[in-house]
Design a protein around this motif. Structure first.
Motif, short mmCIF file in Angstrom:
data_model
loop_
_atom_site.label_atom_id
_atom_site.label_comp_id
_atom_site.label_asym_id
_atom_site.label_seq_id
_atom_site.Cartn_x
_atom_site.Cartn_y
_atom_site.Cartn_z
N LEU A 178 0.82 -1.21 0.00
CA LEU A 178 0.00 0.00 0.00
C LEU A 178 0.85 1.26 0.00
O LEU A 178 1.78 1.40 0.80
CB LEU A 178 -0.88 0.02 1.24
CG LEU A 178 -2.18 -0.77 1.20
CD1 LEU A 178 -2.91 -0.59 2.51
CD2 LEU A 178 -3.03 -0.33 0.04
N TYR A 179 0.52 2.16 -0.91
CA TYR A 179 1.14 3.48 -0.93
C TYR A 179 0.03 4.51 -0.91
O TYR A 179 -1.01 4.30 -1.53
CB TYR A 179 1.93 3.71 -2.23
CG TYR A 179 3.28 3.06 -2.28
CD1 TYR A 179 3.41 1.72 -2.60
CD2 TYR A 179 4.43 3.80 -2.04
CE1 TYR A 179 4.64 1.13 -2.67
CE2 TYR A 179 5.68 3.22 -2.12
CZ TYR A 179 5.79 1.87 -2.43
OH TYR A 179 7.01 1.29 -2.51
N LYS A 180 0.26 5.60 -0.19
CA LYS A 180 -0.64 6.73 -0.32
C LYS A 180 0.18 8.00 -0.42
O LYS A 180 0.94 8.33 0.49
CB LYS A 180 -1.58 6.83 0.88
CG LYS A 180 -2.54 7.99 0.80
CD LYS A 180 -3.57 7.77 -0.29
CE LYS A 180 -4.39 9.01 -0.57
NZ LYS A 180 -5.42 8.75 -1.59
N PHE A 192 -0.21 12.07 -1.18
CA PHE A 192 -1.10 13.21 -1.38
C PHE A 192 -0.40 14.21 -2.29
O PHE A 192 0.82 14.35 -2.25
CB PHE A 192 -1.43 13.88 -0.04
CG PHE A 192 -2.29 13.05 0.85
CD1 PHE A 192 -3.63 12.83 0.55
CD2 PHE A 192 -1.77 12.46 2.00
CE1 PHE A 192 -4.43 12.07 1.37
CE2 PHE A 192 -2.56 11.70 2.82
CZ PHE A 192 -3.90 11.50 2.51
N ALA A 238 0.98 11.77 -7.96
CA ALA A 238 1.13 10.75 -6.93
C ALA A 238 1.80 9.49 -7.48
O ALA A 238 2.70 8.94 -6.84
CB ALA A 238 -0.24 10.42 -6.36
N THR A 267 -3.99 7.67 7.82
CA THR A 267 -4.06 7.46 6.37
C THR A 267 -4.12 5.96 6.08
O THR A 267 -4.91 5.52 5.25
CB THR A 267 -2.83 8.08 5.69
OG1 THR A 267 -2.67 9.41 6.18
CG2 THR A 267 -3.00 8.10 4.20
N MET A 271 -7.30 3.75 4.41
CA MET A 271 -7.19 3.02 3.15
C MET A 271 -7.81 1.63 3.28
O MET A 271 -8.21 1.02 2.29
CB MET A 271 -5.72 2.89 2.73
CG MET A 271 -5.21 4.13 2.02
SD MET A 271 -3.68 3.79 1.16
CE MET A 271 -2.54 3.75 2.51
N HIS A 314 -9.85 6.65 2.10
CA HIS A 314 -8.81 7.18 1.22
C HIS A 314 -8.54 6.11 0.17
O HIS A 314 -8.16 4.99 0.53
CB HIS A 314 -7.49 7.40 1.97
CG HIS A 314 -7.48 8.63 2.82
ND1 HIS A 314 -8.19 9.75 2.52
CD2 HIS A 314 -6.80 8.91 3.96
CE1 HIS A 314 -7.97 10.67 3.43
NE2 HIS A 314 -7.14 10.18 4.33
N ALA A 351 -6.31 4.05 -2.16
CA ALA A 351 -4.87 3.84 -2.16
C ALA A 351 -4.27 4.32 -3.48
O ALA A 351 -4.91 4.20 -4.53
CB ALA A 351 -4.57 2.36 -1.96
N THR A 352 -3.07 4.88 -3.41
CA THR A 352 -2.42 5.30 -4.65
C THR A 352 -2.03 4.06 -5.46
O THR A 352 -2.31 3.97 -6.65
CB THR A 352 -1.18 6.15 -4.34
OG1 THR A 352 -1.55 7.19 -3.45
CG2 THR A 352 -0.64 6.77 -5.62
N THR A 411 -9.70 -2.16 -2.82
CA THR A 411 -9.09 -1.29 -3.81
C THR A 411 -9.58 -1.70 -5.19
O THR A 411 -9.95 -2.86 -5.41
CB THR A 411 -7.56 -1.42 -3.74
OG1 THR A 411 -7.23 -2.79 -3.52
CG2 THR A 411 -7.02 -0.61 -2.58
#
Ligand SMILES: Nc1ncnc2c1ncn2[C@@H]1O[C@H](COP(=O)(O)OP(=O)(O)OP(=O)(O)O)[C@@H](O)[C@H]1O
Ligand SMILES: [Mg+2]
Lengths: 430, 319
Positions: free
Chosen positions: A12-14, A16, A20, A68, A72, A77, A79-80, A92
């Motif tokens: 997982l990456y987030k 902002f 991104a 954060t 997710m 939020h 996830a990126t 996701t």
């Protein structure tokens, strides 16, 4: 898909801010987090699995990305990159409709500042999740009442949240999440806004509920003692990364790096470490079947003044004192039973150190430790207890307990002078 | 050097084009406005003035209490005694219709702006523009498009008064505690449901402040609309100006003040829990609570067992 896994997060990456995705690539390539230009990397490459019925704590300083991360897990939020699965259901990369479905049925959340609906009564707040699930009013109110009672708020159903104290409001928040009856419960600093006494009460209640209902709980906190107290496993976060995942004791006794070590420095060890983590092998142990001679010999060899007595399966029966056994041998008895005292005072393996002091003072022998089947698994000499509290469990290995056994010559004399059936026993035992 | 940008003629061309192309639409709107105005006007003008005053006073009692009831009765009697009753009713009808339309348009716009940053970015300067353009300027094209009468007054009023409704609605919804909205999302509520059950109720004070401002702005604009033949108190004020009639001007002007205070206090009282109505409501709610509690207690007794009564230990039982 492993059935025992309630929630699984992978890579997982987030990030902002702008670009991104590009920032994620840079992070993967090893760019430090503070050199990403405008983007803020709040969570970096987080992967973990949470087992069914586990309390998984995420701990870290302010700004380390805990909120954060937990947001997710239910898609508040997006996830990126990376994936989250709850009960095998992907969170996701799924449609908004499907995501709402998952939130209704699989995962609920308790918020730091309660996030109750101020214009609704307590009971309607508790029933909110059920209302969203489409349950009829009668039924959901009935269920909400039960849960409200479980969290100890019976009698407050018709009040508005504004009329309740902080602790009670959070009980409503907890009840709302419990009423939704989802397998997974997310709690973001759920107790941080409460004062310490109430907080402790809530922690105990949470543990109690968890034992009863077997929910899977993901709990965020920046309070190490809280993490250690309620967590089955703890993930320590720093600057967006998970730096260590382990049981409270692993984190405490085997910190992955200096950061974690510093973090755990001022934790109250007495509350976190358990008997199991500091106990040492029990050497002075005799079986019920062994005769007094064997017992006495053992005690002499181990230089101890008493020994624990166990059954064949190591379940504890009691303990014997060398003087009593000495008398038995002198009388030529072959049965150990008359000397066995049942008040062994052994403690369960998961007892916190803080709760060992009194038993340790009361026990004549090094404090016995038993597992859930009452089997003797180790002992804790007082000196070990002290050494563990000092943060140096190894010190105990060098400082051995100083018992006050019978003088060896006296015992030797007795054993050698003995004639008849008993002598054979003694030889055998040696 | 003599550079003149012909903005005026562009705008004139634009309105001409508008008039030519959409005349059917404007005619339909005109009919609608006139019909609405007549309907509201009929409601207030048909009964005798004293009956209306009594009803308004009763409503004031329900909304805020006896002091406001007394004040509104005195104010309305004053209007009647200076012979401005019919004008006041006309103005009131105009205000109510224009404000109603402004509310109906501005609240959805505000909600849209709160949920979409682009819409918000576009609407903000537009609203600033609408609110700062001198009020008289609206009247000119309005007259062109809707001809003389109440219709241009209504359209000018509604455009002039809309801005605070949009702005305060957006502000209110954006100001709702983010965690509470997240709670709705976290339990799987649809965005529309979150809007209906969480955002709008919690933004209500702000939205009501917007409605209040819409009504006040409408009233001030309605007086100006009197200049273009919308009639009402504004008509008399316009007449007083042209005839330099101080007496008439003040009689009409003070009547406007009375209307303004009445409308302001009425709209400001919404949702504040003042007055008799709220007291009855609170009593009803308390009774319902007590009943439920009693039923609940009874159930517990039926179940029996050593469980303590919920009212006793909690300290907050039934009130
Ligand atoms: N919506 C957002 N936009 C931009 N940056 C954000 C946003 N939310 C969080 N961040 C940043 O991400 C980082 C992690 O924030 P996060 O709230 O997850 O931390 P936390 O561990 O929960 O801290 P705390 O203990 O204070 O709640 C912070 O640097 C924060 O500034
Ligand atoms: Mg946080």
């Amino acid at each position: 898909m492993n059935d025992a896994i309630a929630l699984k997060a992978e890579g997982l990456y987030k990030v902002f801010g702008r670009n991104a995705e590009a920032a994620v690539d840079k992070l993967r390539a090893g760019t430090p987090r503070d050199q990403l230009g405008g983007a803020t990397a709040a969570v970096i490459d987080a992967s973990f699995e949470v087992m069914r019925g586990e309390i998984f704590v995420v701990m870290g300083l302010s700004g380390s990305g805990k909120s954060t991360l937990i947001r997710m897990l239910n898609g508040l939020h997006p996830a990126t990159t990376g994936s989250v699965e709850i009960g095998g259901e992907p969170i996701t990369a799924t449609s908004p409709k499907r995501l709402r479905e998952v939130r209704r049925t699989k995962v609920s959340m308790v918020f730091q500042h309660f996030a109750l609906l101020p214009h609704r009564t307590v009971i309607d707040n508790v029933a909110y999740g059920l209302e969203i699930q489409g349950m009829g009013r009668e039924e959901r109110i009935a269920r909400a009442r039960k849960v409200t009672e479980i969290v100890g708020l019976a009698g407050w159903e018709e009040k508005h949240p504004g009329e309740l104290s902080g602790g009670m409001q959070q009980r409503v928040g907890l009840a709302r999440a419990l009423a939704a009856d989802t397998e997974v419960l997310l709690m973001d600093e759920a107790f941080s806004a409460l004062d310490p006494l109430i907080r402790r009460g809530m922690q105990d209640q949470l543990l109690e509920l968890q034992t009863e209902l077997g929910k899977t709980i993901i709990f965020i906190t920046h309070d190490l003692n809280e993490a250690m107290y309620i967590g089955d496993r703890i993930a320590v976060m720093r600057d967006g990364r998970i730096v260590q995942i382990g049981t409270p004791e692993e984190i405490l006794t085997d910190p992955a790096n200096d950061y974690v070590e510093q973090f755990v420095q001022d934790v109250d060890r007495a509350k976190v470490l358990t008997a199991e983590s500091v106990m040492r092998p029990a050497r002075a142990v005799v079986h019920t079947g062994a005769g007094p001679r064997a017992a006495l010999t053992l005690m002499r060899d181990e230089q101890v003044a008493g020994a624990y007595v166990v059954n064949r399966d190591r379940s504890i029966v009691g303990w014997v004192r060398d003087r009593d056994v000495f008398d038995l041998v002198r009388k030529g008895s072959t049965d150990l039973t008359p000397a066995v005292k049942p008040d062994h005072g052994a403690v369960p393996a998961d007892t916190a150190l803080a709760d060992l002091f009194i038993p340790s003072l009361e026990a004549a022998l090094p404090l016995g430790v038993v597992d859930h089947r009452d089997r003797l698994v180790g002992v804790i000499p007082r000196v070990t207890l002290l050494a563990a509290l000092g943060g140096e469990p190894e010190a105990a290995a060098t400082a051995s307990p100083r018992p006050d056994p019978l003088p060896t010559e006296m015992v030797d004399q007795l054993l050698e002078s003995a004639v008849g059936a008993g002598a054979a026993d003694a030889k055998e035992a040696r | 050097m003599d550079i003149r940008i012909p903005v005026g003629s562009w705008i004139k061309d634009f309105f001409d084009w508008l008039e030519d192309t959409f005349s059917w639409l404007f005619e339909a709107l005109r009919q609608l406005f006139i019909w609405m105005f007549d309907a509201v006007d009929w409601v207030f003008a048909t009964p005798p003035a004293l009956v209306v005053i009594a009803l308004v006073a009763a409503a004031a009692l329900l909304a805020r209490g006896w002091r406001f009831a007394l004040g509104s009765a005195i104010g309305l009697l004053f209007i009647m005694s200076v012979n401005q009753w019919d004008n006041a009713v006309d103005s009131l009808a105009l205000v109510l219709v224009a404000a109603f339309l402004a509310v109906v348009i501005s609240i959805p716009l505000g909600i849209w702006a709160a949920r979409n940053d682009t819409v918000s970015a576009v609407l903000k300067p537009v609203m600033d523009f609408l609110q700062t353009l001198p009020a008289f300027v609206y009247l000119v094209p309005a007259l062109g498009l809707f001809r003389i009468g109440v219709a241009p007054g209504i359209i000018a009023t509604l455009i002039f008064a809309m801005a605070p409704g949009v702005r305060l609605t957006e502000l209110g919804i954006r100001g709702v505690d983010k965690e509470v909205v997240e709670a709705g999302q976290a339990f799987g509520a649809h965005p529309r449901r979150i809007l209906r059950q969480i955002q709008i109720p919690l933004a209500m004070p702000s939205i009501m402040a917007g409605v209040n401002q819409i009504i006040m702005l409408s009233l001030s604009m309605v007086v100006i609309a009197g200049l273009v033949g919308a009639g009402g108190l504004g008509g008399d004020v316009a007449q007083a100006i042209s005839a330099l009639n101080v007496g008439l001007g003040f009689e009409a002007g003070l009547s406007v003040v009375v209307l303004a205070i009445l409308l302001d206090r009425f709209t400001a009282s919404f949702g504040k829990g003042l007055g008799l109505y709220s007291r009855w409501r609170r009593a009803a709610v308390a009774k319902k609570e007590a009943d439920e509690q009693a039923r609940f207690d009874a159930e517990l007794v039926e179940v029996g067992g050593p469980r303590r009564s919920p009212g006793a230990g909690g300290g907050g039982g039934s009130l």
